[in-house]
Scaffold this motif. Structure first.
Motif, PDB file in Angstrom:
ATOM      1  N   SER A  43       0.864  -1.199   0.044  1.00 41.66           N
ATOM      2  CA  SER A  43      -0.081   0.056   0.098  1.00 41.66           C
ATOM      3  C   SER A  43       0.875   1.045   0.179  1.00 41.66           C
ATOM      4  N   PHE A  58       0.687   0.513  -4.435  1.00 41.62           N
ATOM      5  CA  PHE A  58      -0.636   0.818  -4.995  1.00 41.62           C
ATOM      6  C   PHE A  58      -0.887   2.214  -5.844  1.00 41.62           C
ATOM      7  N   GLY A  85      -2.520  -0.089  -8.169  1.00 38.42           N
ATOM      8  CA  GLY A  85      -3.658  -0.485  -7.201  1.00 38.42           C
ATOM      9  C   GLY A  85      -4.836  -0.282  -7.987  1.00 38.42           C
ATOM     10  N   ASP A 108      -2.893  -5.141  -5.896  1.00 34.24           N
ATOM     11  CA  ASP A 108      -3.854  -5.042  -4.938  1.00 34.24           C
ATOM     12  C   ASP A 108      -4.820  -6.343  -4.883  1.00 34.24           C
ATOM     13  N   TYR A 137      -5.976   3.190  -3.065  1.00 32.94           N
ATOM     14  CA  TYR A 137      -5.499   2.141  -2.010  1.00 32.94           C
ATOM     15  C   TYR A 137      -6.337   1.274  -1.544  1.00 32.94           C
TER      16      TYR A 137
END
Length: 777
Positions: free
Chosen positions: A44, A48, A52, A65, A337
């Motif tokens: 993250s 991301f 992401g 992700d 995220y």
């Protein structure tokens, strides 16, 4: 080894430690990699943004992700050396394929790389982010300590795992002050302290807690936290920042906490009180929660633009307050995220897009309200008019003139009796007046896309129905047992208020960018307990403060500080600086000046006049309230966004332009200057000196009154000796300058020595400035 000095020497030292052949230190890894705990924060924070959820900005068609996306090209489960992710992360800086790109300034640590390698080696399993999984109530951990409160089982078991021991219980004086400040925002009275300290029965502490929870001061204190979340202010904001009459909402919050209104009811009333069947006046006032948004009445502004800004703020605030989820970035693009798309953002926005407010200067729609006095006068006039009209029906025309004149006068008096108000409220649009909600490209209210209907992000449990949805449905969804976040977020927030830091430190962010909970099993247990208690706030807070973990001494050894400087493991009691309102209220309380008056219009305590005006508005200076109003609690202070009360701003109070989940705690020289020189604290010191001198048999007695009024506990012999000496030295100096003594002591009783009172004012000022005074210990 002794390192060479100077920059060149430092370079040689670095090269020596990084040269080929140097022995690399082993990187400690968890026994088994947990995706949510160990891997997700790394991905993250570093990956991301470009790889992401947001497909509009995704680079190289690589998605990290989801497992499906990651195993297309980046990861070969079980084979870290064959995984492109590891190849890119371990590339040399001069390799253009290195990840993260050098321009981002990010670089994984060796430990983070090893975690990813081990994770891939173990099969690269993905799991749902911990906060999106419903809380699971685990059994209490085993511990060698005797447990009387379930919280302690979790805390003490963790301490044992870390080879630490809990601290002993704080002394009774420290406990009395700590718990009173936490539950009421004020210190206890001397009578309350002595009763508690001398009570040796088993239930002494519990009974003391119950008395504090029953005090009206409880609601005034806990309302402060909620008003930060509600971005409550007595002005509308923006450049001209005009006054706004919305204090009835502040009173609603205070009264709700004091009445121990269940939190689910408290929520539904604020988000959708107007949609309840036959809503009461109180429930309509509650909807002012979302009328606290700013309005822009400056000439030439676009009402629809700023109405839209307010609706966006309502979405962001709602998800922040109840779900600890940052929604704001999804207004312009799919969340980078967390699994929240831009379309889902505007589906959520649709719930708030059909209220009647439209950024108008009159704040409409509003609800008029009456004080008891005005309502009584109105009712009495209406009765007199009705009685007189009934009397006129039986009279002949030539007999009516005197009564007609009286009737005309009564009706004129009735017209003059008007509500004290109004408070802005929510009112749902109906029929043809309802607005259509459309996606806004890049968050631009003029650049519209497809129409969307009310809904919630797919990452969360679905609503109970699919059509005809409104804010009431949304509010009930927030508080439903299926929602994984609300109970966790609220339990964490209450914990944060008492312990200084939440179990999740990032109490505003439970998403992928937030921190993992320090005690995840405890957080889930507390969340399920809060629901089981039917959202009973006082019962829940009592559970927390009754724990041995909360009651520990706040003293810290050098070894414990080195091991756990921020007290995340909770091997000692909480020690944090008080909030801005508490610091001021405590000083006035100690001095005997604090007014017990509750509720009503906001007040204006003393503040320096600056001669400054808002950009397009009036002066930001104000006329100080008269009488006891200038000594009322900080929660009643008029909160103007362009000019929040200066001394409280210095102690990190926000201006409330937007929702504030947790206040920062700074330590600046300005704070010391406020405590020493601000008119409020000077007046408090003067009043405290008079209080101490009244009836004192000796200097030691008077100094002890000052000390105990401020710090609750009696002074040690050394402290008493030093303060008495300070008094004697100051009295000697003031004796040389009676005019200065009179000035420093303030208004005095007749026939007293000014130097004595001025010297005791110095003592009071010093004690009011002690570190212990502004800290919870």
């Amino acid at each position: 080894m002794r390192l060479p000095t100077g920059s060149l020497g430092l370079l040689f030292a670095i090269l020596a430690f990084t040269a080929p052949g140097a022995r690399a230190q082993p990187v400690p890894l968890p026994a088994k990699i947990d995706f949510s705990r160990d891997v997700l924060p790394i991905l993250s924070n570093n990956c991301f943004q470009c790889h992401g959820p947001d497909d509009k900005v995704r680079k190289a068609k690589m998605r990290l992700d989801t497992r499906e996306g990651a195993t297309v090209a980046a990861i070969v489960p079980g084979k870290p050396d064959a995984s492109e992710l590891i190849t890119r992360l371990t590339a040399t800086p001069d390799d253009k394929s290195v990840m993260p790109p050098l321009k981002t300034g990010k670089k994984l640590t060796p430990r983070e790389v090893e975690i990813l390698k081990q994770w891939i080696k173990e099969g690269a399993a993905y799991t749902t982010h911990w906060a999106y999984v419903p809380p699971k109530r685990s059994e209490l951990p085993k511990t060698k300590h005797q447990i009387t409160n379930p919280i302690d089982a979790f805390i003490f078991a963790r301490l044992e795992a870390e080879k630490l021991k809990p601290s002993s219980e704080a002394d009774r004086y420290a406990l009395a002050r700590r718990i009173a400040l936490d539950l009421t925002g004020l210190p206890p009275t001397q009578a309350e302290v002595e009763a508690f300290v001398t009570d040796k029965t088993a239930r002494a502490y519990e009974q003391f807690v119950d008395k504090l929870l029953a005090k009206p001061a409880f609601g005034e204190h806990w309302a402060r936290m909620w008003l930060d979340l509600a971005r409550y202010a007595d002005s509308a904001g923006y450049a001209d920042d005009p006054q706004r009459t919305i204090w009835k909402y502040r009173d609603y919050v205070i009264q709700s906490f004091n009445a121990n209104k269940p939190f689910d009811q408290f929520t539904i009333e604020q988000l959708a009180g107007d949609l309840l069947p036959n809503p009461t006046t109180e429930q309509l006032i509650a909807t002012a929660f979302h009328r606290n948004t700013m309005t822009n009445s400056e000439g030439g502004t676009n009402d629809e633009e700023f109405r839209n800004v307010a609706v966006v703020d309502r979405v962001n605030t709602t998800f922040t307050v109840w779900m600890g989820t940052s929604m704001a970035c999804a207004q312009c693009h799919t969340h980078k995220y967390d699994p929240i798309t831009q379309i889902e953002y505007f589906r959520s926005l649709a719930f708030f897009n059909n209220t009647a407010d439209a950024d108008k200067p009159d704040e409409s729609p509003t609800l008029p309200f009456w004080t008891d006095e005005l309502l009584g006068k109105k009712t009495a006039l209406e009765k007199q008019i009705a009685d007189l009209e009934a009397l006129l029906k039986g009279k002949k025309p030539d007999e009516m003139k005197p009564d007609r004149d009286k009737l005309a006068t009564l009706k004129k008096d009735l017209v003059a009796v008007k509500p004290l108000t109004t408070v802005p409220i929510f009112k749902e649009l109906a029929g043809a007046a309802r607005r259509k909600t459309r996606l806004q490209f890049r968050g631009n209210f003029m650049d519209l896309g497809e129409e969307v209907n009310e809904g919630v992000p797919a990452a969360f449990p679905p609503l109970s129905k699919n059509q005809g949805l409104n804010r009431l449905d949304f509010a009930k969804w927030l508080m439903s047992a299926e929602n994984p976040l609300t109970a966790r977020v609220i339990a964490n927030r209450y914990w944060e208020q008492l312990f200084g830091t939440g179990l999740v430190r990032t109490s505003e962010e439970f998403g992928a960018q937030g921190e993992q909970p320090s005690h995840p099993e405890l957080l889930d247990w507390l969340a399920t307990e809060l629901v089981a208690q039917k959202w009973d706030t006082k019962k829940f807070l009592k559970l927390l403060v009754m724990s041995a973990s909360y009651r520990q001494s706040a003293k810290v050894t050098p070894e414990l500080f080195e091991k756990d400087p921020e007290n995340r493991l909770l091997a000692r009691g909480p020690r944090v600086r008080l909030s801005a309102e508490m610091i001021r209220d405590q000083a006035l309380f100690a001095a005997g000046l604090l007014s017990p008056k509750m509720l009503g219009p906001s007040v204006r305590p003393v503040q320096p006049n600056l001669g400054v005006s808002a950009a397009f508005g009036g002066s930001i200076d104000w006329k100080t309230s008269e009488g006891e109003d200038k000594f009322r609690r900080g929660v009643y202070t008029q909160w103007r966004r362009s000019n929040p009360y200066p001394s409280m701003s210095t102690f990190d109070a926000p201006n409330r332009d937007a929702c504030v989940v947790r206040r920062g705690r700074t330590n600046t020289p300005l704070q010391a200057l406020v405590l020493m020189n601000d008119p409020v604290y000077i007046e408090a010191a003067q009043a405290l000196a008079k209080k101490a001198m009244k009836g004192a048999q000796s200097t030691e007695d008077a100094v002890t009154v000052v000390f105990r009024s401020c710090l609750v506990r009696p002074p040690t012999d050394v402290e008493l000796k030093r303060l008495v000496q300070l008094y004697e030295d100051a009295k000697k100096e003031f004796g040389k300058d009676i005019q200065k003594a009179n000035q420093f002591a303030g208004p005095l009783p007749p026939l007293v020595a000014p130097a004595n009172y001025a010297a005791m004012t110095v003592v009071a000022n010093v004690v009011l400035n002690l570190d212990e005074m502004v800290m919870k210990r």
